[in-house]
Scaffold this motif. Structure first.
Motif, mmCIF file in Angstrom:
data_model
loop_
_atom_site.group_PDB
_atom_site.id
_atom_site.type_symbol
_atom_site.label_atom_id
_atom_site.label_comp_id
_atom_site.label_asym_id
_atom_site.label_seq_id
_atom_site.Cartn_x
_atom_site.Cartn_y
_atom_site.Cartn_z
ATOM 1 N N LYS A 1 9.587 44.517 50.167
ATOM 2 C CA LYS A 1 10.897 44.694 50.800
ATOM 3 C C LYS A 1 12.025 44.215 49.887
ATOM 4 N N ASN A 2 11.769 43.172 49.111
ATOM 5 C CA ASN A 2 12.787 42.665 48.184
ATOM 6 C C ASN A 2 13.162 43.706 47.139
ATOM 7 N N ARG A 3 12.208 44.514 46.723
ATOM 8 C CA ARG A 3 12.467 45.530 45.700
ATOM 9 C C ARG A 3 12.832 46.874 46.307
ATOM 10 N N TYR A 4 12.169 47.224 47.404
ATOM 11 C CA TYR A 4 12.371 48.520 48.062
ATOM 12 C C TYR A 4 12.845 48.261 49.492
ATOM 13 N N GLY A 5 14.140 48.084 49.632
ATOM 14 C CA GLY A 5 14.708 47.734 50.929
ATOM 15 C C GLY A 5 14.476 48.765 52.014
ATOM 16 N N SER A 6 14.272 50.014 51.629
ATOM 17 C CA SER A 6 14.053 51.060 52.638
ATOM 18 C C SER A 6 12.577 51.260 52.973
ATOM 19 N N ALA A 7 11.697 50.495 52.341
ATOM 20 C CA ALA A 7 10.266 50.621 52.634
ATOM 21 C C ALA A 7 10.008 50.263 54.095
ATOM 22 N N ASP A 8 9.105 51.005 54.701
ATOM 23 C CA ASP A 8 8.693 50.738 56.083
ATOM 24 C C ASP A 8 7.227 50.343 56.085
ATOM 25 N N PHE A 9 6.861 49.554 57.074
ATOM 26 C CA PHE A 9 5.512 49.017 57.136
ATOM 27 C C PHE A 9 4.823 49.467 58.417
ATOM 28 N N LEU A 10 3.581 49.898 58.277
ATOM 29 C CA LEU A 10 2.763 50.332 59.399
ATOM 30 C C LEU A 10 1.554 49.409 59.507
ATOM 31 N N ALA A 11 0.756 49.634 60.524
ATOM 32 C CA ALA A 11 -0.478 48.872 60.701
ATOM 33 C C ALA A 11 -1.422 49.120 59.532
ATOM 34 N N LYS A 12 -2.392 48.263 59.380
ATOM 35 C CA LYS A 12 -3.447 48.392 58.369
ATOM 36 C C LYS A 12 -2.902 48.378 56.942
ATOM 37 N N ASN A 13 -1.863 47.578 56.742
ATOM 38 C CA ASN A 13 -1.273 47.376 55.409
ATOM 39 C C ASN A 13 -0.738 48.643 54.763
ATOM 40 N N ARG A 14 -0.334 49.597 55.571
ATOM 41 C CA ARG A 14 0.289 50.812 55.037
ATOM 42 C C ARG A 14 1.773 50.561 54.808
ATOM 43 N N VAL A 15 2.258 51.138 53.713
ATOM 44 C CA VAL A 15 3.674 51.040 53.378
ATOM 45 C C VAL A 15 4.171 52.448 53.094
ATOM 46 N N LYS B 1 12.866 60.004 45.902
ATOM 47 C CA LYS B 1 13.936 60.942 45.545
ATOM 48 C C LYS B 1 14.941 61.094 46.686
ATOM 49 N N GLY B 2 15.578 59.989 47.010
ATOM 50 C CA GLY B 2 16.633 60.024 48.020
ATOM 51 C C GLY B 2 16.147 60.429 49.392
ATOM 52 N N ASN B 3 14.910 60.068 49.719
ATOM 53 C CA ASN B 3 14.319 60.345 51.029
ATOM 54 C C ASN B 3 13.943 61.818 51.212
ATOM 55 N N SER B 4 13.886 62.577 50.124
ATOM 56 C CA SER B 4 13.405 63.961 50.213
ATOM 57 C C SER B 4 11.906 63.982 50.435
ATOM 58 N N TYR B 5 11.227 62.969 49.894
ATOM 59 C CA TYR B 5 9.768 62.886 49.980
ATOM 60 C C TYR B 5 9.362 61.531 50.505
ATOM 61 N N ARG B 6 8.146 61.487 51.031
ATOM 62 C CA ARG B 6 7.591 60.230 51.529
ATOM 63 C C ARG B 6 6.266 59.966 50.841
ATOM 64 N N LEU B 7 6.026 58.720 50.557
ATOM 65 C CA LEU B 7 4.789 58.265 49.942
ATOM 66 C C LEU B 7 4.202 57.173 50.816
ATOM 67 N N VAL B 8 2.951 57.357 51.217
ATOM 68 C CA VAL B 8 2.270 56.375 52.054
ATOM 69 C C VAL B 8 1.132 55.773 51.236
ATOM 70 N N VAL B 9 1.128 54.453 51.162
ATOM 71 C CA VAL B 9 0.089 53.747 50.414
ATOM 72 C C VAL B 9 -0.516 52.662 51.307
ATOM 73 N N VAL B 10 -1.688 52.209 50.900
ATOM 74 C CA VAL B 10 -2.318 51.050 51.516
ATOM 75 C C VAL B 10 -2.335 49.954 50.463
ATOM 76 N N VAL B 11 -1.851 48.781 50.845
ATOM 77 C CA VAL B 11 -1.770 47.665 49.907
ATOM 78 C C VAL B 11 -2.784 46.607 50.304
ATOM 79 N N LYS B 12 -3.604 46.231 49.348
ATOM 80 C CA LYS B 12 -4.548 45.112 49.499
ATOM 81 C C LYS B 12 -3.993 43.977 48.641
ATOM 82 N N TYR B 13 -3.179 43.149 49.263
ATOM 83 C CA TYR B 13 -2.425 42.132 48.544
ATOM 84 C C TYR B 13 -3.319 41.166 47.771
#
Length: 95
Positions: A42-56, A61-73
């Motif tokens: 969030k500190n780097r990507y203020g518009s990032a959203d968080f879902l269950a199961k560690n999905r971000v 490109k200015g919200n034209s596209y979405r990227l969903v990842v799973v983060v294993k911290y």
């Protein structure tokens, strides 16, 4: 972070050339950082959203596209789960 499933990014860039630079910059930043908590993202990507199961969800490109990842911290791993247009994302159900 170790980035997994980069083939999904490469395939998407092949079909959406206008997303290439944004995805390449995102990839470079991810591979050279070490997120320990969601707040680090969030500190780097203020518009990032968080879902269950560690999905971000990242806006690309200015919200034209979405990227969903799973983060294993603790493992230092980011796995690309899905990338697509904003319209396609609106039709998806991530649980």
């Amino acid at each position: 972070m170790q980035l997994l499933n980069v083939v999904a990014l490469d395939n998407f860039k092949r079909d959406h050339a206008d997303a290439r630079v944004s995805l390449d910059v995102w990839r470079t930043e991810v591979e050279t950082t070490n997120w320990k908590t969601p707040q680090d993202i969030k500190n780097r990507y203020g518009s990032a959203d968080f879902l269950a199961k560690n999905r971000v969800i990242f806006n690309i490109k200015g919200n034209s596209y979405r990227l969903v990842v799973v983060v294993k911290y603790l493992m230092g791993v980011v796995a690309v789960e899905w990338v697509g247009t904003h319209a396609e994302y609106d039709k998806k159900k991530f649980e």
